[in-house]
Design an enzyme around this catalytic site. Structure first.
Site, short mmCIF file in Angstrom:
data_model
loop_
_atom_site.label_atom_id
_atom_site.label_comp_id
_atom_site.label_asym_id
_atom_site.label_seq_id
_atom_site.Cartn_x
_atom_site.Cartn_y
_atom_site.Cartn_z
N LYS A 272 0.85 -1.19 0.00
CA LYS A 272 0.00 0.00 0.00
C LYS A 272 0.89 1.25 0.00
O LYS A 272 1.88 1.31 0.74
CB LYS A 272 -0.87 -0.04 1.26
CG LYS A 272 -2.18 0.70 1.17
CD LYS A 272 -3.11 0.24 2.28
CE LYS A 272 -4.44 0.93 2.19
NZ LYS A 272 -5.44 0.33 3.06
N GLU A 357 -18.98 -4.98 10.96
CA GLU A 357 -19.89 -4.17 11.78
C GLU A 357 -20.91 -5.04 12.50
O GLU A 357 -21.28 -4.76 13.66
CB GLU A 357 -20.60 -3.13 10.91
CG GLU A 357 -19.72 -1.96 10.50
CD GLU A 357 -18.77 -2.26 9.35
OE1 GLU A 357 -18.90 -3.34 8.74
OE2 GLU A 357 -17.89 -1.43 9.06
N ARG A 385 -25.45 -1.83 8.10
CA ARG A 385 -25.20 -3.25 7.95
C ARG A 385 -25.57 -4.05 9.20
O ARG A 385 -25.83 -5.24 9.14
CB ARG A 385 -23.71 -3.43 7.70
CG ARG A 385 -23.44 -4.54 6.79
CD ARG A 385 -22.05 -4.49 6.34
NE ARG A 385 -22.02 -4.27 4.92
CZ ARG A 385 -21.01 -4.61 4.15
NH1 ARG A 385 -19.96 -5.17 4.67
NH2 ARG A 385 -21.07 -4.39 2.87
#
Ligand code: TPP
Ligand code: DXP
Ligand code: MG
Length: 685
Positions: A272, A357, A385
Site C-alpha cells: 500500500k 460491523e 449493515r
C-alpha cells in the site's frame, strides 16, 4: 508459482513524464495488449506520477491506488473488460482502472459535484459493473453474476471460448475480514462448475494492519506458500502468492487461474502506498485516503481545524480515565473514528474487530452481558449493515451499548453511499433506543457521558464529518430541551426544533424571521429520539412547528414529533425539514445541504410559508386559549435571560400576528378541561 517482491523505488514527488508518455497512447484497455515489457514498466511509473499529482491536488484514496497499479494493468491485459467482469471490492482502489478505461481526464474533478466518482460508477463507464464502497460485497456480486451467466450459457468454462465471460472479483485482505465476504466465498467455493477468478489483493492492511486469524493465515502463506491452507480445503484452486508489482508474473497467474475452469483464488501481494515515500512511511494507514496534500511531502496543505472526530476522541479518552468498565469497539477504523488517544492510553480496552460491523455490534452485546459498557464507534453509513444486531442483540437484550456514529448526515466527496443519512430513520423504530445529536462540542461531551451512564438500553450519538463549531449556549433548559432562542416581545408564532448541528442554521434563520416580525422559538431537544414529551407541549403553544434535521426527512425526529403531536391531539401543523429520500451525489457538505433545501433561506421560507398556510386565530374569538394552564407553566420555567418570558409574549386578546395575507381562520384548540374544540375567528384582511 512463487515470486519475490521487488524492492520499491519510491519517490517523494511526481515523476518527470517522458517525452512520449505511454499513458497518452492508452485510450482504453485494448491498447495495453501491444505494449512490451519496457513500455508496461514505463506506464506503471507514469500512472503513479499521475496519481500522486492529481490525488494530492484534490484529495482521495491515494495509498490504496498506488498499491494496485501493476495489478490493475495485469488484470486489464489478462481479461477483456467489460465483456469479462472486473469487480473491485469496496471500490476505493478503482482509480487505476478508471485511468485505463479512458477516464483520466476526470481526475481534476475527482469526487466533486458532477465530477468523477471516487468509486466505480455505472453512469461513468460500461467497465463499472457495480457502484460499491461498502466493503466485502464483491464475492456475493460475483456469485450472483456467475449464476446468471451460467444459466444464460455465457459463463467461461476455462476452454478459452471468447464468447464466454470471466468473472473476476478483486478483494482486499481487509475486506476478507467481513462476514459477507465469507458468505460469498462459501457459495463460490461450493460451485465447482462455476469458475470465478477471485483476486485477493493482500497488502497486509485495512487502514492499520489487518487483524485476526485471516491475517495470520495470509501471513503464513506469505512466509510458506506450500503450507496447508484453507482456500484449497474449501475447494478453491489456489494460485500464488504472486508479486503484485510484477506485471508479467501477475498476468501469468491470472491467466493460469482463468484456464483452470474451476473456482480459483489468486493470492497477490502488494504494498500500500507503493512508490510515494511519504505514503510508504506512513505508519498509521500508508496514506490510505488524503485531503489536499503537498505532492512532495504528503503534508496537509491547510492546517486542519478541530473536527467532531477529534472532539469525540478527547472526550472518549477522558471517560476512559474515569470509568474502567468502558471499552471501545471499532470495525477496522480505530484512527479514523478518533480512538487513537484512547487506544494509546488504554490499549487493552480497544477492540478492532476487522471490517465486521455486525460482529462489532453483536460482540458488544456480549461485552455488555459480561459487565462492561462498550462504545461502538463506526461511521453512520456502516451501521446500516448491523441493523439486525442493534435490534435483536442489543435492544431486545436491554444491553447498555453506546453507538457513536461519525460521518452522520452529509459527508461530502465520497458520494451517495457515504452520506450518513439513514441512521435516524432506521434507529427510530428500535424499542428503547435513545438517539442524541450534539449541536456543539460541549453538548457532545455532555451527551456522551449521559449515554455511557445508560446501562439498560442502546444509546446513540451522531455527529457529522465537519469542523466542530463553537459552543452555542442555551438560554435555559426545560425538561431536557434546550431553549436556544425566543424572540423578545413577539408572539409564539413558530417553534423551530433543531437536531444537532442544524442549530446554527436554525438560529441564523430565527434572526431573519425576527426581522420579518415573526415570533420564533428555537429549541434543541439534544436527545432527538424518542420524542421528548415536552416538545409536544411547546408545539401546542405555537402556531407552527418546523423541525430541521440532517438525515432523511421521511422517518426521523421530525416525523416522530409530528406523530407525537397528532397522538396528543395537538393541532399545530408540523413541517419536517430534512434530506430527501434520494441518493445524494458527491460534493461539498454545505453545497449538498443547500442543494437539498437545508439552508438558512430554506428554513425561513418554510416558516413563512407554513404560517401563511396554517390556521390563524384571532384570539378574541378564542379566549380559552389564554387559560391553558401549561402556558403559565411554561412561563414559570422558560424565562430566558435577556428576553421576555414566554407568557409575556403570548398574544393579548384582540391581537393577531402581523402577516401580510388572508388566512384560514378555523382551528381546533384544547381547552382547560382538555377538550378539543373547533374555534372560528373572523378573517383578517
Ligand atoms: C462495511 C464497511 N466498513 C468500513 C469501511 C471503511 N473502509 C474502507 S476501505 C477499508 C479498508 C479496506 O482494506 P482492504 O480491503 O484490505 O483494502 P486496501 O485498502 O488495503 O486496499 C475500510 C475499513 C467500508 N468501506 N465498508
Ligand atoms: C472506502 C471507505 O469507505 C473509506 O476509505 C472512506 O472513504 C473514508 O472516508 P473518510 O475520508 O471520511 O474517512
Ligand atoms: Mg488491504
Amino acid at each position: 508459482m512463487r515470486t519475490t517482491a521487488k524492492s520499491s523505488s519510491s519517490s517523494s514527488a511526481p515523476r518527470r513524464q517522458p517525452a512520449d508518455p505511454v499513458l497518452e497512447r492508452v485510450k482504453g484497455p485494448e491498447d495495453l495488449a501491444g505494449l512490451d515489457t519496457a513500455e508496461l514498466t514505463a506506464l506503471a511509473a507514469e500512472i503513479r506520477g499521475f496519481l500522486i499529482e492529481k490525488v494530492c491536488a484534490v484529495g482521495g484514496h491515494l495509498g490504496v491506488n498506488l498499491g494496485v497499479v501493476e495489478l490493475t494493468i495485469a488484470l486489464h491485459r489478462a481479461f477483456r473488460s467489460p465483456h469479462d467482469v472486473l469487480l473491485f471490492d469496496t471500490g476505493h482502489q478503482s482509480y487505476v482502472h478508471k485511468i485505463l478505461t479512458g477516464r483520466g481526464a476526470g481526475f481534476d474533478v475527482l469526487r466533486r459535484n458532477g465530477g468523477l466518482s471516487g468509486y466505480p460508477s455505472r453512469s461513468e463507464s460500461a467497465h463499472d459493473w457495480i457502484e460499491n464502497s461498502h466493503a466485502s460485497t464483491a464475492l456475493s456480486y460475483a456469485d450472483g453474476l456467475a449464476k446468471a451467466f451460467q444459466l444464460r450459457g455465457e459463463l467461461s468454462d476455462g476452454s478459452g471460448d471468447p464468447a464466454r465471460r470471466h468473472i473476476v472479483p478483486v478483494i482486499g485482505d481487509g475486506a476478507m475480514t467481513g462476514g459477507l465476504a465469507w458468505e460469498g466465498l462459501n457459495n463460490l467455493a461450493g460451485a465447482a462448475d462455476r469458475p470465478v477468478v477471485i483476486v485477493l489483493n493482500d497488502n497486509g492492511r485495512a487502514y492499520a494492519p489487518t487483524i485476526g486469524g485471516i491475517a495470520t493465515h495470509l501471513g503464513g502463506l506469505r512466509a510458506e506458500p506450500r503450507a496447508q491452507h484453507l482456500f484449497t480445503d474449501l475447494g478453491l484452486a489456489y494460485v500464488g502468492p504472486v508479486d503484485g508489482h510484477d506485471i508479467a508474473a501477475t498476468e501469468q497467474a491470472l491467466r493460469a487461474a482463468a484456464a483452470l475452469g474451476k473456482p480459483a483464488l489468486v493470492h497477490v501481494l502488494t504494498t500500500k502506498g507503493r512508490g510515494f515515500e511519504p505514503a510508504e512511511c506512513d505508519e498509521a494507514d500508508r496514506m490510505h485516503a488524503v485531503g489536499v496534500v503537498d505532492p512532495h511531502t504528503g503534508a496537509p496543505i491547510k492546517p486542519p481545524k478541530k473536527s467532531w472526530t477529534e472532539v469525540f476522541g478527547e472526550q472518549m479518552s477522558a471517560i476512559g480515565a474515569e470509568r474502567s468498565d468502558v471499552v471501545c469497539v471499532s470495525a477496522a477504523m480505530v484512527l479514523p473514528v478518533g480512538l487513537g488517544e484512547f487506544a494509546r492510553r488504554f490499549p487493552e480496552r480497544v477492540f478492532d474487530v476487522g471490517i465486521a460491523e455486525q460482529h462489532a455490534v453483536c460482540s458488544s452485546a456480549g461485552l455488555a452481558a459480561g459487565g462492561l459498557h462498550p462504545v461502538v464507534c463506526v461511521y453512520s453509513t456502516f451501521l446500516n449493515r448491523a441493523f439486525d444486531q442493534v435490534v435483536m442483540d442489543v435492544a431486545l437484550h436491554k444491553a447498555g451499548v453506546t453507538f457513536v456514529l461519525d460521518r452522520a448526515g452529509v459527508t461530502g466527496p465520497d458520494g451517495a453511499s457515504h452520506h450518513g443519512m439513514w441512521d435516524s430513520a432506521i434507529l427510530s423504530v428500535v424499542p428503547g433506543l435513545r438517539l442524541a445529536a450534539p449541536r456543539d462540542p460541549a453538548r457532545l461531551a455532555e451527551l456522551l457521558r449521559e449515554a455511557v451512564a445508560v446501562d439498560d438500553a442502546p444509546t446513540v450519538i451522531r455527529f457529522p464529518k465537519a469542523v466542530a463549531g463553537p459552543d452555542i449556549e442555551a438560554h435555559t433548559r426545560m425538561n431536557g430541551v434546550d431553549i436556544l432562542y425566543r424572540a423578545a416581545g413577539r408572539p409564539l408564532d413558530v417553534l423551530i426544533v433543531a437536531a444537532g448541528v442544524t442549530a446554527s442554521t436554525c438560529l441564523a434563520a430565527a434572526e431573519e424571521l425576527d426581522r420579518l416580525g415573526i415570533g420564533t422559538t428555537v429549541v434543541d431537544p439534544r436527545w432527538i429520539l424518542p420524542v421528548n414529551p415536552h416538545l409536544t407541549h411547546l408545539a401546542d403553544r405555537h402556531r407552527l412547528v418546523v423541525t430541521v434535521e440532517d438525515s432523511v426527512r421521511s422517518a426521523g425526529m421530525g416525523t416522530a414529533l409530528a406523530q407525537a403531536c397528532a397522538d396528543a391531539e395537538s393541532t399545530t401543523p408540523v413541517r419536517v425539514m430534512g434530506l430527501p429520500q434520494e441518493f445524494l451525489a458527491a460534493g461539498g457538505r454545505e453545497e449538498i445541504l443547500e442543494g437539498a433545501g437545508m439552508g438558512v433561506g430554506d428554513v425561513v421560507a418554510t416558516v413563512v410559508d407554513g404560517l401563511q398556510a396554517g390556521p390563524r386565530i384571532a384570539l378574541e374569538a378564542v379566549p380559552e386559549l389564554l387559560e391553558i394552564p401549561e402556558v403559565s407553566q411554561v412561563a414559570e420555567t422558560a424565562q430566558i435571560p435577556g428576553t421576555a418570558p414566554i407568557s409575556d409574549v403570548t398574544q393579548p386578546p384582540g391581537t393577531t400576528t402581523q402577516l401580510p395575507e388572508t388566512t384560514q381562520l378555523i382551528t381546533t384548540v384544547r381547552t382547560t378541561n382538555g377538550e378539543a374544540r373547533q374555534a372560528r375567528s373572523s378573517p383578517r384582511h
